[in-house]
Scaffold this active site. Structure first.
Site, short mmCIF file in Angstrom:
data_model
loop_
_atom_site.label_atom_id
_atom_site.label_comp_id
_atom_site.label_asym_id
_atom_site.label_seq_id
_atom_site.Cartn_x
_atom_site.Cartn_y
_atom_site.Cartn_z
N SER A 1 0.85 -1.19 0.00
CA SER A 1 0.00 0.00 0.00
C SER A 1 0.88 1.24 0.00
CB SER A 1 -0.88 0.01 1.26
OG SER A 1 -1.53 1.25 1.45
N TYR B 1 -2.75 -1.35 10.07
CA TYR B 1 -2.69 -1.48 8.62
C TYR B 1 -1.35 -1.01 8.07
CZ TYR B 1 -3.98 -0.91 3.71
OH TYR B 1 -4.01 -0.99 2.33
#
Length: 253
Positions: A138, A151
Site C-alpha cells: 500500500s 494497517y
C-alpha cells in the site's frame, strides 16, 4: 507483452475489488487462475463468469492448512504454480493511541502473516520452474499515514518481506515484488465515502483515486516475462500520492 499463456496464478482476496480485477486481467493474459477468498458467493460467481480458465477456493489466508490445500489443488489441477498475488487484506484503523492490541494483531495476522505463509507455501513448487510473487502492499507501506497503526505496520512489513524474498530467491528464478496502490475505488473504500472522478481526491497530484484495473495492469506486468529482470522492486501505483505534496497543499490554495 504481458503474456501469461501457460502460467498458473493464485490470487488471494480475489472475490472483488483489486483482487477480482487482477484475476480478470490474468485470465485475459492467458493464465489459468485460482481465485481464493472467504467471500464464497462472490468468488464462485466471478470464477464462473471467467469460464474454464478460473477456479475458486474458499481460503483463510491465516491458515497454514488452507494454504496447503490451495497449493496442492493448484499444482494437481494445472501442473504447477507460476504466480502468486498476495492481495487478501483488511483495512481499518484509528490512532496509535486508541488502537486495540487485539485489532492490531488481527490486521497483522491477515495482512502480513498471511503473506508470509503464502510465500513459504508456494516456494517449493516454484523452485521447479521459477515464478513470480506479487505482494500487494500500500501507499501506507511507503510513508507514515495517520490512523493506520495496524494497517500501515502490516504494509511496511509486506514491503520488507518482499525484499527478503527477492534476495533469498533470486538464484531460484523466483522474482518477488511489491505493488503499493494509493487510494483506489473498491467496495472497501466506497464504504467510507471514497468517490471516483476527476477532482474527487485533490491531495494526489493526479487529483483522483485509482481504479482497480489501473492497479491490476501493474500486477500482470510483474507476473509476466516483461518483468523478467525485476525483483525486489516496490511499484507505487498511487497517482503520485507518495511523491510529495501537491501545489495546492504547498501554497494553501
Amino acid at each position: 507483452m504481458n503474456d501469461l499463456t501457460g502460467r498458473t496464478v493464485i490470487v488471494t482476496g480475489g472475490a472483488r475489488g483489486l483482487g477480482a480485477s487482477a484475476a480478470r486481467h490474468a485470465v485475459a493474459a492467458g493464465a489459468e487462475v485460482v481465485i481464493t477468498d472467504v467471500l464464497e458467493g462472490e468468488g464462485r460467481a466471478l470464477a464462473a463468469g471467467l469460464g474454464a480458465h478460473a477456479r475458486f477456493l474458499r481460503h483463510d489466508v491465516t491458515s497454514e492448512a488452507d494454504w496447503r490445500r490451495v497449493a496442492d489443488f493448484t499444482a494437481e489441477t494445472f501442473g504447477g504454480i507460476h504466480g502468486l498475488v498476495n492481495n487478501a487484506g483488511i483495512s481499518a484503523g484509528t490512532t496509535l493511541e486508541t488502537e486495540s492490541v487485539a485489532h492490531f494483531r488481527k490486521i497483522l495476522d491477515v495482512n502480513l502473516t498471511g503473506v508470509f505463509i503464502g510465500m513459504k507455501t508456494v516456494i517449493p513448487a516454484m523452485r521447479e520452474h521459477g515464478g513470480s510473487i506479487v505482494n500487494i502492499s500500500s501507499a501506507a507501506g511507503l510513508m507514515g499515514l495517520a490512523l493506520t497503526a495496524g494497517y500501515g505496520a502490516s504494509k511496511w512489513g509486506v514491503r520488507g518481506l518482499t525484499k527478503i524474498g527477492a534476495v533469498e530467491l533470486g538464484t531460484a528464478r523466483i522474482r518477488v515484488n511489491s505493488v503499493h496502490p494509493g487510494m483506489t475505488y473498491t467496495p472497501m473504500t466506497a464504504a467510507v465515502g471514497i468517490e471516483t472522478g476527476e477532482g474527487k481526491y485533490p491531495n494526489t497530484p493526479m487529483g483522483r483515486v485509482g481504479e482497480p484495473d489501473e492497479i491490476a495492469g501493474s500486477v500482470v506486468y510483474l507476473l509476466s516475462d516483461a518483468a523478467s529482470y525485476v525483483t525486489g522492486a516496490e511499484l507505487a501505483v498511487d497517482g503520485g500520492w507518495t511523491t510529495g505534496p501537491t501545489v495546492a497543499q504547498v501554497t494553501g490554495q
